[in-house]
Design an enzyme around this catalytic site. Structure first.
Site, PDB file in Angstrom:
ATOM      1  N   TYR A  16     -15.765  40.425  15.870  1.00  0.00           N
ATOM      2  CA  TYR A  16     -16.513  40.329  13.919  1.00  0.00           C
ATOM      3  C   TYR A  16     -15.583  39.660  14.018  1.00  0.00           C
ATOM      4  CZ  TYR A  16     -15.583  42.308  10.117  1.00  0.00           C
ATOM      5  OH  TYR A  16     -16.060  43.121   8.472  1.00  0.00           O
ATOM      6  N   GLY A  46     -13.219  38.945   4.051  1.00  0.00           N
ATOM      7  CA  GLY A  46     -12.505  38.637   4.963  1.00  0.00           C
ATOM      8  C   GLY A  46     -12.568  39.920   6.485  1.00  0.00           C
ATOM      9  N   GLY A  70     -17.523  48.800  -1.013  1.00  0.00           N
ATOM     10  CA  GLY A  70     -18.459  47.946  -2.034  1.00  0.00           C
ATOM     11  C   GLY A  70     -18.524  48.918  -3.129  1.00  0.00           C
ATOM     12  N   TRP A 100      -5.853  58.506  21.582  1.00  0.00           N
ATOM     13  CA  TRP A 100      -6.291  57.061  22.005  1.00  0.00           C
ATOM     14  C   TRP A 100      -4.823  56.031  22.324  1.00  0.00           C
ATOM     15  CZ3 TRP A 100     -11.304  54.115  20.342  1.00  0.00           C
ATOM     16  CH2 TRP A 100     -12.754  55.508  20.679  1.00  0.00           C
ATOM     17  N   LEU A 143      -8.937  49.673   6.062  1.00  0.00           N
ATOM     18  CA  LEU A 143      -8.908  50.697   5.018  1.00  0.00           C
ATOM     19  C   LEU A 143      -9.628  52.276   6.090  1.00  0.00           C
ATOM     20  CD1 LEU A 143     -12.083  48.935   3.446  1.00  0.00           C
ATOM     21  CD2 LEU A 143     -10.207  48.455   2.131  1.00  0.00           C
ATOM     22  N   GLY A 183     -23.365  44.927   0.653  1.00  0.00           N
ATOM     23  CA  GLY A 183     -22.635  45.870   0.534  1.00  0.00           C
ATOM     24  C   GLY A 183     -22.327  47.313  -0.543  1.00  0.00           C
ATOM     25  N   THR A 224      -6.703  44.529   5.022  1.00  0.00           N
ATOM     26  CA  THR A 224      -6.074  44.893   6.678  1.00  0.00           C
ATOM     27  C   THR A 224      -7.227  46.660   6.762  1.00  0.00           C
ATOM     28  OG1 THR A 224      -4.204  45.907   7.371  1.00  0.00           O
ATOM     29  CG2 THR A 224      -4.925  46.850   4.672  1.00  0.00           C
TER      30      THR A 224
HETATM   31  P1  GDP Z   1      -8.063  48.289  15.751  1.00  0.00           P
HETATM   32  O1  GDP Z   1      -6.804  48.389  14.115  1.00  0.00           O
HETATM   33  O2  GDP Z   1      -9.294  47.358  15.099  1.00  0.00           O
HETATM   34  O3  GDP Z   1      -7.550  47.830  17.067  1.00  0.00           O
HETATM   35  O4  GDP Z   1      -8.673  49.791  15.845  1.00  0.00           O
HETATM   36  P2  GDP Z   1      -9.023  51.165  15.579  1.00  0.00           P
HETATM   37  O5  GDP Z   1      -8.090  51.220  13.952  1.00  0.00           O
HETATM   38  O6  GDP Z   1      -9.939  51.909  15.963  1.00  0.00           O
HETATM   39  O7  GDP Z   1      -7.646  51.236  16.178  1.00  0.00           O
HETATM   40  C1  GDP Z   1      -6.429  51.092  15.654  1.00  0.00           C
HETATM   41  C2  GDP Z   1      -5.405  52.086  17.312  1.00  0.00           C
HETATM   42  O8  GDP Z   1      -5.878  53.360  16.951  1.00  0.00           O
HETATM   43  C3  GDP Z   1      -6.173  51.798  18.695  1.00  0.00           C
HETATM   44  O9  GDP Z   1      -4.041  51.200  19.554  1.00  0.00           O
HETATM   45  C4  GDP Z   1      -6.344  52.386  18.936  1.00  0.00           C
HETATM   46  O10 GDP Z   1      -6.681  52.895  20.437  1.00  0.00           O
HETATM   47  C5  GDP Z   1      -5.382  53.907  18.199  1.00  0.00           C
HETATM   48  N1  GDP Z   1      -6.479  54.993  18.081  1.00  0.00           N
HETATM   49  C6  GDP Z   1      -5.827  56.529  18.449  1.00  0.00           C
HETATM   50  N2  GDP Z   1      -7.094  57.409  18.517  1.00  0.00           N
HETATM   51  C7  GDP Z   1      -7.971  56.479  17.614  1.00  0.00           C
HETATM   52  C8  GDP Z   1      -9.318  56.972  18.107  1.00  0.00           C
HETATM   53  O11 GDP Z   1      -9.495  57.631  18.325  1.00  0.00           O
HETATM   54  N3  GDP Z   1     -10.367  56.126  17.290  1.00  0.00           N
HETATM   55  C9  GDP Z   1      -9.669  54.785  17.146  1.00  0.00           C
HETATM   56  N4  GDP Z   1     -10.864  53.963  16.608  1.00  0.00           N
HETATM   57  N5  GDP Z   1      -8.924  54.291  17.415  1.00  0.00           N
HETATM   58  C10 GDP Z   1      -7.773  55.431  17.999  1.00  0.00           C
END
Ligand code: GDP
Length: 320
Positions: free
Chosen positions: A139, A109, A20, A205, A169, A14, A167
């Site tokens: 994952y 990890g 990487g 989201w 990145l 990577g 954590t």
């Molecule tokens: P996680 O840390 O493994 O849960 O993965 P993510 O980084 O994709 O999401 C972290 C948090 O950000 C979750 O609560 C999502 O609902 C929130 N979130 C808000 N808006 C977005 C978006 O547009 N994309 C993603 N990927 N997460 C979002």
């Protein structure tokens, strides 16, 4: 640091990727000779290809930073591909490493490996204390298997390895594709595009309540190189993070502030929140890495990321 790496042969899987490439840059800066296997030459999901890679390019240290991964979206869309590619690639690389007599393996990890329903900050001792969060189990569990393999391979074959738990990145060069991206890259893209288009609102989201921890990619590479040198306990993984929890709502406000976007924010609670909280306890990291902690605070890291994204938008958007 320089003395330790000078003349060492290091292979970084990577090594041309988001994280990487920064690991490689640092190792080369400290005098190591670094080899980066490219996908077209070595399919690391296959054992014979892992073997060929390590025999054609013998190394003292193998940093396994390759992963097929992404945010909550890809975890829903491609659980099987995440499971198979990460599990088999990791298992085969470790097997090849012991057959090829690699001196030390540094496995990268993820915090997704932790029990997904714990309340406090995540301590290394908690790793085995419960089920991964359902949103990231495919994952998280495969990377966690590398910690099991490390202990087994030390006991039976004497292979040295460590397991570092990262954590979330973020930074330049991340995946900005909305189907794959983590929250920071997803929001940076949304904000910059809304700003350019003068869009009246942006959809985010979930509820905004989940707490996450974010580390700037270059800081993380510093910590990995330091841990590769200094940390040797195969029996206990080492967390790499900031130890600082930020709610998605706070993250949104900071990005809003840095970009100067003036429109509305629409929270879409039909989209998943994921784990309620994912923040690493970094007490051991500080101790084991001689007091090191990440120098880039979230606001500064976001400002650098946003200005990089604005300047490299076409290239960033084209990346999977
Ligand atoms: P996680 O840390 O493994 O849960 O993965 P993510 O980084 O994709 O999401 C972290 C948090 O950000 C979750 O609560 C999502 O609902 C929130 N979130 C808000 N808006 C977005 C978006 O547009 N994309 C993603 N990927 N997460 C979002």
């Amino acid at each position: 640091m320089k003395g330790f790496w000078s003349g060492k042969r290091v292979t970084v899987t990577g090594g041309s990727g988001f994280l990487g490439q920064h690991i490689v840059k640092r190792l080369e800066g400290y005098g190591a000779t670094v080899f980066v296997p490219r996908q077209k030459d070595y399919n690391l999901v296959a054992l014979d290809s892992c073997m060929r890679c390590l025999l054609e390019h013998p190394c003292d240290v193998l940093v396994h930073a390759a992963a097929y991964y992404g945010g909550i979206g890809i975890n829903q869309a491609e659980p099987a591909k995440l499971y198979y590619s990460n599990l088999v690639m990791g298992a085969n690389l470790m097997e090849a490493a012991r057959l090829a007599n690699v001196g030390k393996v540094v496995n990268i990890g993820t915090a997704c490996s932790y029990p997904g329903y714990l309340e406090g900050d995540l301590k290394e001792e908690d790793l085995w204390g419960g089920a991964c969060h359902a949103s990231v189990v495919n994952y998280g569990l495969t990377k966690k298997m590398l910690a099991v393999q490390g202990v087994a391979y030390k006991r039976q074959y004497g292979l040295d390895s460590i397991h570092l738990i990262l954590t979330n990145l973020y930074g330049p060069g991340d995946s900005y594709n909305p189907d794959r991206s983590h929250v920071v890259a997803a929001l940076v893209r949304k904000w910059v595009e809304a700003d350019l288009a003068k869009a009246p609102s942006i959809e985010v989201w979930g509820t905004g309540k989940p707490i996450r921890e974010f580390i700037y990619v270059e800081d993380c590479a510093d910590a990995i190189v330091l841990a590769a040198e200094k940390y040797n306990d195969v029996n206990l993984p080492l967390n790499i993070g900031t130890g600082i929890g930020t709610s998605i709502r706070e993250l949104v406000e900071t990005i809003n502030d840095v970009t100067g976007y003036a429109g509305k924010i629409a929270w879409n609670a039909d989209k998943p929140d994921g784990a309620v909280k994912k923040v690493l306890d970094v007490t051991r990291m500080r101790r084991e890495l001689d007091g090191w902690s990440p120098p880039t605070d979230l606001r500064a890291g976001l400002a650098k990321t946003i200005s990089w994204y604005r300047a490299n938008k076409a290239q960033a958007d084209a990346k999977w």
